[in-house]
Write a protein that holds these residues in place. Structure first.
Motif, PDB file in Angstrom:
ATOM      1  N   TYR A   4      -5.167 -35.424   5.291  1.00 27.46           N
ATOM      2  CA  TYR A   4      -5.430 -35.199   4.043  1.00 27.46           C
ATOM      3  C   TYR A   4      -6.819 -34.945   3.733  1.00 27.46           C
ATOM      4  CZ  TYR A   4      -7.149 -40.125   4.395  1.00 27.46           C
ATOM      5  OH  TYR A   4      -7.547 -41.158   5.070  1.00 27.46           O
ATOM      6  N   PHE A  36      -5.090 -37.378  -0.335  1.00 23.87           N
ATOM      7  CA  PHE A  36      -4.492 -39.153   0.159  1.00 23.87           C
ATOM      8  C   PHE A  36      -3.565 -39.707  -0.837  1.00 23.87           C
ATOM      9  CE2 PHE A  36      -5.500 -43.577  -0.262  1.00 23.87           C
ATOM     10  CZ  PHE A  36      -5.018 -44.082   0.941  1.00 23.87           C
ATOM     11  N   SER A  45      -6.468 -49.152  -2.420  1.00 26.72           N
ATOM     12  CA  SER A  45      -7.259 -48.677  -3.760  1.00 26.72           C
ATOM     13  C   SER A  45      -7.167 -49.504  -4.829  1.00 26.72           C
ATOM     14  CB  SER A  45      -7.023 -47.134  -3.957  1.00 26.72           C
ATOM     15  OG  SER A  45      -6.979 -46.330  -2.681  1.00 26.72           O
ATOM     16  N   GLY A  68     -10.795 -38.945  -3.444  1.00 22.61           N
ATOM     17  CA  GLY A  68      -9.447 -38.264  -3.593  1.00 22.61           C
ATOM     18  C   GLY A  68      -9.306 -37.629  -4.842  1.00 22.61           C
ATOM     19  N   ILE A  72     -10.223 -44.452  -8.368  1.00 19.86           N
ATOM     20  CA  ILE A  72     -11.183 -45.396  -8.645  1.00 19.86           C
ATOM     21  C   ILE A  72     -12.541 -45.148  -9.346  1.00 19.86           C
ATOM     22  CG2 ILE A  72     -12.794 -46.729  -7.333  1.00 19.86           C
ATOM     23  CD1 ILE A  72     -11.015 -46.645  -4.767  1.00 19.86           C
ATOM     24  N   VAL A  89     -15.068 -34.576   0.795  1.00 22.58           N
ATOM     25  CA  VAL A  89     -15.111 -33.558   1.591  1.00 22.58           C
ATOM     26  C   VAL A  89     -13.948 -32.599   1.265  1.00 22.58           C
ATOM     27  CG1 VAL A  89     -13.829 -34.563   3.673  1.00 22.58           C
ATOM     28  CG2 VAL A  89     -15.856 -32.863   4.018  1.00 22.58           C
ATOM     29  N   SER A 114     -19.210 -33.269  -0.709  1.00 24.11           N
ATOM     30  CA  SER A 114     -20.172 -33.580  -0.010  1.00 24.11           C
ATOM     31  C   SER A 114     -19.280 -34.358   1.349  1.00 24.11           C
ATOM     32  CB  SER A 114     -20.739 -34.812  -0.557  1.00 24.11           C
ATOM     33  OG  SER A 114     -21.986 -35.214   0.209  1.00 24.11           O
ATOM     34  N   ALA A 116     -19.633 -36.958   3.659  1.00 28.03           N
ATOM     35  CA  ALA A 116     -20.390 -38.000   3.472  1.00 28.03           C
ATOM     36  C   ALA A 116     -21.557 -37.960   2.644  1.00 28.03           C
ATOM     37  CB  ALA A 116     -20.864 -38.869   5.209  1.00 28.03           C
ATOM     38  N   ASN A 130     -12.781 -46.560  -0.668  1.00 26.94           N
ATOM     39  CA  ASN A 130     -11.671 -46.682   0.301  1.00 26.94           C
ATOM     40  C   ASN A 130     -11.824 -45.712   1.222  1.00 26.94           C
ATOM     41  OD1 ASN A 130      -9.294 -46.820   1.811  1.00 26.94           O
ATOM     42  ND2 ASN A 130      -7.687 -46.839  -0.188  1.00 26.94           N
ATOM     43  N   PRO A 132     -12.143 -42.951   4.490  1.00 30.83           N
ATOM     44  CA  PRO A 132     -11.312 -42.428   5.454  1.00 30.83           C
ATOM     45  C   PRO A 132     -11.234 -43.338   6.902  1.00 30.83           C
ATOM     46  CG  PRO A 132     -13.324 -41.404   5.441  1.00 30.83           C
ATOM     47  CD  PRO A 132     -13.194 -42.162   4.451  1.00 30.83           C
ATOM     48  N   VAL A 135     -10.955 -40.667  10.529  1.00 26.15           N
ATOM     49  CA  VAL A 135     -12.109 -39.602  11.036  1.00 26.15           C
ATOM     50  C   VAL A 135     -12.574 -40.524  12.226  1.00 26.15           C
ATOM     51  CG1 VAL A 135     -12.574 -38.704   8.797  1.00 26.15           C
ATOM     52  CG2 VAL A 135     -13.382 -41.009   9.237  1.00 26.15           C
ATOM     53  N   ILE A 143     -20.421 -43.627   6.971  1.00 22.03           N
ATOM     54  CA  ILE A 143     -20.257 -43.698   5.548  1.00 22.03           C
ATOM     55  C   ILE A 143     -20.593 -45.024   5.147  1.00 22.03           C
ATOM     56  CG2 ILE A 143     -18.291 -43.803   3.748  1.00 22.03           C
ATOM     57  CD1 ILE A 143     -17.089 -41.495   5.417  1.00 22.03           C
TER      58      ILE A 143
HETATM   59  C1  SAM Z   1      -8.575 -43.430   2.025  1.00 21.09           C
HETATM   60  S1  SAM Z   1      -8.678 -41.990   1.074  1.00 21.09           S
HETATM   61  C2  SAM Z   1      -9.263 -42.570  -0.413  1.00 21.09           C
HETATM   62  C3  SAM Z   1      -9.070 -41.521  -1.575  1.00 21.09           C
HETATM   63  C4  SAM Z   1      -8.976 -42.217  -2.930  1.00 21.09           C
HETATM   64  N1  SAM Z   1     -10.215 -42.743  -3.014  1.00 21.09           N
HETATM   65  C5  SAM Z   1      -8.031 -43.232  -3.450  1.00 21.09           C
HETATM   66  O1  SAM Z   1      -8.366 -44.151  -3.498  1.00 21.09           O
HETATM   67  O2  SAM Z   1      -6.861 -42.639  -3.503  1.00 21.09           O
HETATM   68  C6  SAM Z   1     -10.299 -41.523   1.879  1.00 21.09           C
HETATM   69  C7  SAM Z   1     -10.762 -40.219   1.083  1.00 21.09           C
HETATM   70  O3  SAM Z   1     -12.008 -39.819   2.125  1.00 21.09           O
HETATM   71  C8  SAM Z   1     -12.083 -38.631   2.053  1.00 21.09           C
HETATM   72  N2  SAM Z   1     -12.815 -38.026   3.228  1.00 21.09           N
HETATM   73  C9  SAM Z   1     -12.767 -38.004   4.630  1.00 21.09           C
HETATM   74  N3  SAM Z   1     -13.598 -37.540   5.238  1.00 21.09           N
HETATM   75  C10 SAM Z   1     -14.883 -37.699   4.553  1.00 21.09           C
HETATM   76  C11 SAM Z   1     -16.080 -37.431   4.511  1.00 21.09           C
HETATM   77  N4  SAM Z   1     -16.583 -36.925   5.956  1.00 21.09           N
HETATM   78  N5  SAM Z   1     -17.075 -37.198   3.513  1.00 21.09           N
HETATM   79  C12 SAM Z   1     -16.419 -37.648   2.456  1.00 21.09           C
HETATM   80  N6  SAM Z   1     -15.192 -37.742   2.092  1.00 21.09           N
HETATM   81  C13 SAM Z   1     -14.074 -37.764   3.058  1.00 21.09           C
HETATM   82  C14 SAM Z   1     -10.800 -38.092   2.037  1.00 21.09           C
HETATM   83  O4  SAM Z   1     -10.463 -36.706   1.872  1.00 21.09           O
HETATM   84  C15 SAM Z   1     -10.130 -38.992   1.169  1.00 21.09           C
HETATM   85  O5  SAM Z   1      -9.739 -38.227   0.071  1.00 21.09           O
END
Ligand code: SAM
Length: 203
Positions: A4, A36, A45, A68, A72, A89, A114, A116, A130, A132, A135, A143
Motif C-alpha cells: 500500500y 492502507f 489508527s 494515508g 488521523i 510517501v 514526503s 519520512a 500509525n 508503516p 518497511v 521515522i
Molecule cells: C499503517 S499506514 C497508516 C495510514 C493512516 N495514517 C491511517 O491511519 O489510516 C502507514 C502509512 O505510512 C506510509 N508510508 C510508508 N512508508 C513511508 C515513508 N517512508 N514515509 C512516509 N510515509 C510512509 C504508507 O503509505 C501508509 O499510508
C-alpha cells in the motif's frame, strides 16, 4: 502484489467512502485502492486517535506521519482545533488526503508528499503516527527517532504498534535515549507516548 505504500500508477481507481463518528461529530473520507486500510478505519489508527484525543491537548501544531487518506490528521485538527500537516510517501494517499481536506472544511493544515521527513522543514508540538511496519525496522526507527528533529523542546511523539509487530523491542530501543510510556493497550495494539529524556514528563 504491490504494497500500500508503493506508488502504483497502474492501479485502477475505485473511490469509496468511509464514515467515522467521534463525540457526535461526523466525518466522511474518500478512500481508494492502493492505500492502507482502504475499506474501513483501521482499529490501530482509531485506538491511537481516540487515545490521543483523550489526552485533552488542544490548539497544537501537529505532524501526522504516514497519513494515508488523512483519517488521523483531519479528525485531530477538527476536534482539537489544531494545525495539522499530513505527510505520506504514497502519492495516491496524499491525493486522497487533499480531497478529504476539501470535504472537511474546518480542517487547518496541509497534506504533502514526503519520504519520512525529507520534505518537512517545520517544528511541531506533536508527531502522531500509525507507522508503516512492512518497511522494516531501520526505516521504522528512522521515522520514530526522526520525529525528535521536528519536535519543539517539549514535543511529544504518539504512535501505535502491535505487540506481534515488535512493540516491546521498539520500546526498548527508544528507551536508550527517550522517555517512553505505554498509555493504552487493546487487542494486541499498544499506544506509546514518547518524550525526549532531557525534559521532565510533567512540565
Ligand atoms: C499503517 S499506514 C497508516 C495510514 C493512516 N495514517 C491511517 O491511519 O489510516 C502507514 C502509512 O505510512 C506510509 N508510508 C510508508 N512508508 C513511508 C515513508 N517512508 N514515509 C512516509 N510515509 C510512509 C504508507 O503509505 C501508509 O499510508
Amino acid at each position: 502484489m504491490s504494497h500500500y505504500f508503493e506508488n502504483d500508477l497502474n492501479l485502477k481507481s475505485e473511490i469509496r467512502q468511509i464514515s467515522y463518528e467521534y463525540d457526535s461529530s461526523f466525518f466522511t473520507f474518500n478512500s481508494d485502492n492502493g492505500v492502507f486500510s482502504k475499506n474501513r478505519v483501521d482499529y490501530g489508527s482509531r485506538l491511537l486517535l481516540e487515545t490521543y484525543l483523550s489526552e485533552g491537548l488542544t490548539e497544537k501544531k501537529v505532524l501526522d506521519v504516514g497519513c494515508g487518506y488523512g483519517f488521523i490528521g483531519i479528525v485531530v485538527s477538527i476536534i482539537t482545533n489544531s494545525y495539522v500537516d499530513m505527510i505520506d510517501v504514497n502519492k495516491r494517499a496524499v491525493h486522497l488526503a487533499k480531497m478529504n481536506i476539501k470535504c472537511n472544511k474546518e480542517f487547518k493544515g496541509s497534506a504533502f508528499i514526503s519520504d519520512a521527513y525529507l520534505n518537512v522543514s517545520d517544528k511541531y508540538d506533536v508527531v502522531i503516527t500509525n507507522p508503516p511496519i512492512r518497511v522494516g525496522k531501520t526505516k521504522l526507527l528512522e521515522i520514530l527517532n526522526g520525529a525528535f528533529d521536528h519536535l519543539n523542546k517539549d514535543g511529544l511523539l504518539y504512535f501505535v504498534i502491535r505487540k506481534d509487530q515488535g512493540a516491546l523491542s521498539i520500546k526498548k530501543v527508544l528507551e536508550d535515549t527517550k522517555k517512553v510510556e505505554i498509555i493504552n493497550k487493546s487487542k494486541g495494539y499498544f499506544i506509546l507516548k514518547v518524550k525526549n529524556c532531557k525534559t521532565d514528563w510533567h512540565n
